[in-house]
Design an enzyme around this catalytic site. Sequence first.
Site, mmCIF file in Angstrom:
data_model
loop_
_atom_site.group_PDB
_atom_site.id
_atom_site.type_symbol
_atom_site.label_atom_id
_atom_site.label_comp_id
_atom_site.label_asym_id
_atom_site.label_seq_id
_atom_site.Cartn_x
_atom_site.Cartn_y
_atom_site.Cartn_z
ATOM 1 N N HIS A 262 0.847 -1.205 0.000
ATOM 2 C CA HIS A 262 0.000 0.000 0.000
ATOM 3 C C HIS A 262 0.876 1.246 0.000
ATOM 4 C CE1 HIS A 262 -3.894 1.987 0.555
ATOM 5 N NE2 HIS A 262 -3.149 2.904 1.139
ATOM 6 N N ALA A 263 0.630 2.123 -0.967
ATOM 7 C CA ALA A 263 1.501 3.289 -1.173
ATOM 8 C C ALA A 263 1.536 4.204 0.043
ATOM 9 C CB ALA A 263 1.002 4.075 -2.384
ATOM 10 N N HIS B 131 -0.132 12.030 -5.629
ATOM 11 C CA HIS B 131 -0.634 12.100 -4.253
ATOM 12 C C HIS B 131 0.504 11.908 -3.257
ATOM 13 C CE1 HIS B 131 -3.549 11.658 -0.974
ATOM 14 N NE2 HIS B 131 -2.639 10.847 -0.485
ATOM 15 N N GLU B 132 1.322 10.851 -3.481
ATOM 16 C CA GLU B 132 2.396 10.557 -2.530
ATOM 17 C C GLU B 132 3.466 11.643 -2.573
ATOM 18 O OE1 GLU B 132 0.187 7.519 -1.337
ATOM 19 O OE2 GLU B 132 1.865 8.503 -0.357
ATOM 20 N N HIS C 10 2.775 14.646 -0.463
ATOM 21 C CA HIS C 10 3.205 14.524 0.933
ATOM 22 C C HIS C 10 4.685 14.881 1.075
ATOM 23 C CE1 HIS C 10 -0.466 12.822 2.494
ATOM 24 N NE2 HIS C 10 -0.431 11.775 1.690
ATOM 25 N N GLU D 83 -3.479 15.583 2.786
ATOM 26 C CA GLU D 83 -4.016 14.712 1.724
ATOM 27 C C GLU D 83 -4.374 15.484 0.465
ATOM 28 O OE1 GLU D 83 -3.186 11.772 4.241
ATOM 29 O OE2 GLU D 83 -3.490 11.812 2.088
ATOM 30 N N TRP E 194 -20.786 -2.014 10.011
ATOM 31 C CA TRP E 194 -19.998 -1.588 8.836
ATOM 32 C C TRP E 194 -20.891 -1.540 7.600
ATOM 33 C CZ3 TRP E 194 -15.871 0.664 6.913
ATOM 34 C CH2 TRP E 194 -15.477 0.380 5.608
ATOM 35 N N HIS F 7 -6.513 1.003 5.866
ATOM 36 C CA HIS F 7 -6.420 1.990 6.939
ATOM 37 C C HIS F 7 -6.958 1.478 8.257
ATOM 38 C CE1 HIS F 7 -5.933 4.092 3.216
ATOM 39 N NE2 HIS F 7 -5.514 5.162 3.845
ATOM 40 N N TYR G 105 -9.379 12.205 4.247
ATOM 41 C CA TYR G 105 -9.541 12.171 2.791
ATOM 42 C C TYR G 105 -10.848 12.872 2.402
ATOM 43 C CZ TYR G 105 -5.819 8.767 3.297
ATOM 44 O OH TYR G 105 -4.641 8.155 3.644
HETATM 45 C C1 LIG Z 1 -2.497 5.567 -1.379
HETATM 46 C C2 LIG Z 1 -2.682 6.408 -0.151
HETATM 47 N N1 LIG Z 1 -1.750 5.971 0.888
HETATM 48 C C3 LIG Z 1 -1.795 6.743 2.147
HETATM 49 C C4 LIG Z 1 -1.623 8.242 1.848
HETATM 50 O O1 LIG Z 1 -0.754 8.616 1.046
HETATM 51 O O2 LIG Z 1 -2.409 8.999 2.414
HETATM 52 C C5 LIG Z 1 -0.700 6.222 3.106
HETATM 53 C C6 LIG Z 1 -1.229 5.043 3.887
HETATM 54 C C7 LIG Z 1 -1.916 5.663 5.061
HETATM 55 C C8 LIG Z 1 -1.247 7.031 5.285
HETATM 56 N N2 LIG Z 1 -0.353 7.193 4.136
HETATM 57 C C9 LIG Z 1 0.725 8.015 4.054
HETATM 58 O O3 LIG Z 1 1.468 7.997 3.103
HETATM 59 C C10 LIG Z 1 1.006 9.001 5.159
HETATM 60 N N3 LIG Z 1 2.376 8.808 5.645
HETATM 61 C C11 LIG Z 1 0.866 10.404 4.586
HETATM 62 C C12 LIG Z 1 1.156 11.466 5.647
HETATM 63 O O4 LIG Z 1 2.328 11.730 5.937
HETATM 64 O O5 LIG Z 1 0.177 11.949 6.227
HETATM 65 C C13 LIG Z 1 -4.116 6.224 0.339
HETATM 66 O O6 LIG Z 1 -4.349 5.367 1.174
HETATM 67 N N4 LIG Z 1 -5.104 6.958 -0.204
HETATM 68 C C14 LIG Z 1 -4.964 8.014 -1.193
HETATM 69 C C15 LIG Z 1 -6.377 8.289 -1.668
HETATM 70 C C16 LIG Z 1 -7.310 7.753 -0.630
HETATM 71 C C17 LIG Z 1 -6.523 6.712 0.163
HETATM 72 C C18 LIG Z 1 -6.913 5.296 -0.238
HETATM 73 O O7 LIG Z 1 -6.237 4.725 -1.121
HETATM 74 O O8 LIG Z 1 -7.898 4.768 0.330
HETATM 75 ZN ZN LIG Z 2 -2.136 10.714 1.469
#
Ligand SMILES: C[C@H](N[C@H](C(=O)O)[C@@H]1CCCN1C(=O)[C@@H](N)CC(=O)O)C(=O)N1CCC[C@H]1C(=O)O
Ligand SMILES: [Zn+2]
Length: 604
Positions: free
Chosen positions: A330-331, A360-361, A364, A388, A462, A491, A501
């Site tokens: 997961h990104a 998106h990434e 951040h 976000e 849920w 998450h 988000y």
């Molecule tokens: C693909 C994206 N991965 C998150 C993000 O980039 O937010 C990751 C995993 C959870 C937090 N995170 C971080 O990278 C944090 N370190 C960022 C920060 O520093 O706050 C993601 O989960 N997304 C994007 C669209 C909706 C949601 C999804 O895919 O459901």
């Molecule tokens: Zn994010």
Amino acid sequence: VLLSSGCFAQSDDEEAAQIWVDQYNQDVQGVYFDYVSADWTYNTNITDHNSQLANEKAAESAAFDNQKAIEANNWDWPNFQNESLKREFSKIADMGYAALSDEDFNNMTKLNSNMTTIYSTATVCNKPGDTNGTCYPLDPDLEEVMSSSRDWDELVWAWEGWRNESGRKMPDTYEQFAELLNKAAVINGYADNGEYWRSWYESADFRQICENLWLELKPLYQQLHAYVRSKLRDIYSGHTFPGTGHIPAHILGNMWAQSWLALEQEMRPYPNKTGLDVTDELIKQGYNNTGLFLLAEDFFVSLGMDPMVDNFWENSMIEKPTDGREVVCHASAWDFYNGIDFRIKQCTRVNTEWLITTHHEMGHIEYFMEYKHQPVQFRDGANPGFHEAIGDVIALSVSTPNHMESIGLLPEGADDPEVDMNFLMSEALKKIAFIPFGYLIDQWRWDLFGEEFDRNNYNGAWWDVRCRYQGISPPVTRSASGDFDAGAKYHVPANTPYIRYFVSYVLQYQFHKAMCDAANYVGPYHRCDVYKSNEAGDLLRAMMETGASRPWPEILEQMTGSRNMTAQPLIDYFQPLMDWLIEENADETLGWDETGCPVGSIVP
Ligand SMILES: C[C@H](N[C@H](C(=O)O)[C@@H]1CCCN1C(=O)[C@@H](N)CC(=O)O)C(=O)N1CCC[C@H]1C(=O)O
Ligand SMILES: [Zn+2]
């Protein structure tokens, strides 16, 4: 300060406090760097050993936070004159999960990594038509099936199999985990973990603010939902849809039905005109994973932001390893808190969706770099939704037909009004489809932390919010207590809050409007592209460099002129499509039975 009476009085000596916090900011960076590094090692090489090391470093970091919170409370910081110093102390004093005993904290991190490991290593076997017993991981295989298959039974296999191999193995662990989160929140003076999470938005009526935004956006979602449901009924004419108006959850092109972009081709208002799926062009032009990163970087740099630092390229994980390592695919974007190391970890593939995720990434990463000079406690989004929104607001410009044409990814037609409507539809399938999903996850989690329902109804509750807000329903019967479909979404086991988000999807259109206005753009906002605009870049960077140093309404006002979140820019952006949908849906029955899921779809 020890008084002659033998009592401790909190010192109001702000100069001494400043000296103490300067030392804190030196010390904390090393502690956080060690923890993040160990967490990175576990995420990019899932083994029991690495999981244990990461948990140990988390405990060391928590012990440090705990100690510093106690020291901070030696000062009467609520009465400090210096607002910024007071804000910094209030954040250090709010120690979060570090309030737990060592035993409880270690138990909590173990439960968390157990669930994250289940999620990241789950695979699904017995694919219809397979004879070789292959088992498939979520990333990329099951996600590929969910986005490209139009075979009802194959989609049911992936959808149900993923939930059974991931979420269904977690509910008892999650129950213990939630208890510990709540225990920490109560020690810190919150009613429960949900109230602790909501406190980051510094708004007493935050829950009501979100509900009002959802109600403002619901008509737009209902129009899109009715249109997509009608088209899906044609595509899956051999199958019955619930009479309640819900859409079966597995045919929306995504494992969680959170983005319907994979249906873009079938949903195009003008099918004989080009859509905005650039996957084929990306592949034809020989883009590789790094190419997507360079494309994103180029846009941020055009706004005056820094390029990715050298060690970003050396140390990031931009594709799924092929050496047999298990990783958390997961990104995510990583700040190592030393002002030098910033990384992305993702299992990139070359397609439109990953072009967006890469933006998106990287958003951040750019935020991390813009606020790296701030005291550590201010190295955060003004509120989590701001973080976000950065990458996404850039993607709003990148995705426009004009920009896609300017970078050679859209062969022709950027100025064609019918291509424009196709573009708006593809944006809606990403952004409008997401709105109720972004809203509902923490509605469910806040209620779980608030003990509005118990373990026997985790999955019932849920599906209640999934059916009521998203207007979708499970394609196969689900158990209210035996299944745990929330755990099939990253998450929840990873314990990342989600309302951020929803907040981001509202804020990013406020940011987009402000940046377009700053760039003296004239025209509809959905065609605005702020590429290379110094004014737009200056406005965005001025917001980013403040980090979390001031309350977010002040920072939002500085950037957009408004202290409040408002859905109006989002609604205005999509107005042309809304008009088209209202016309198109003239004979449709809008909406679905909002009392819950179709009868029989959820069993005890
Ligand atoms: C693909 C994206 N991965 C998150 C993000 O980039 O937010 C990751 C995993 C959870 C937090 N995170 C971080 O990278 C944090 N370190 C960022 C920060 O520093 O706050 C993601 O989960 N997304 C994007 C669209 C909706 C949601 C999804 O895919 O459901
Ligand atoms: Zn994010």
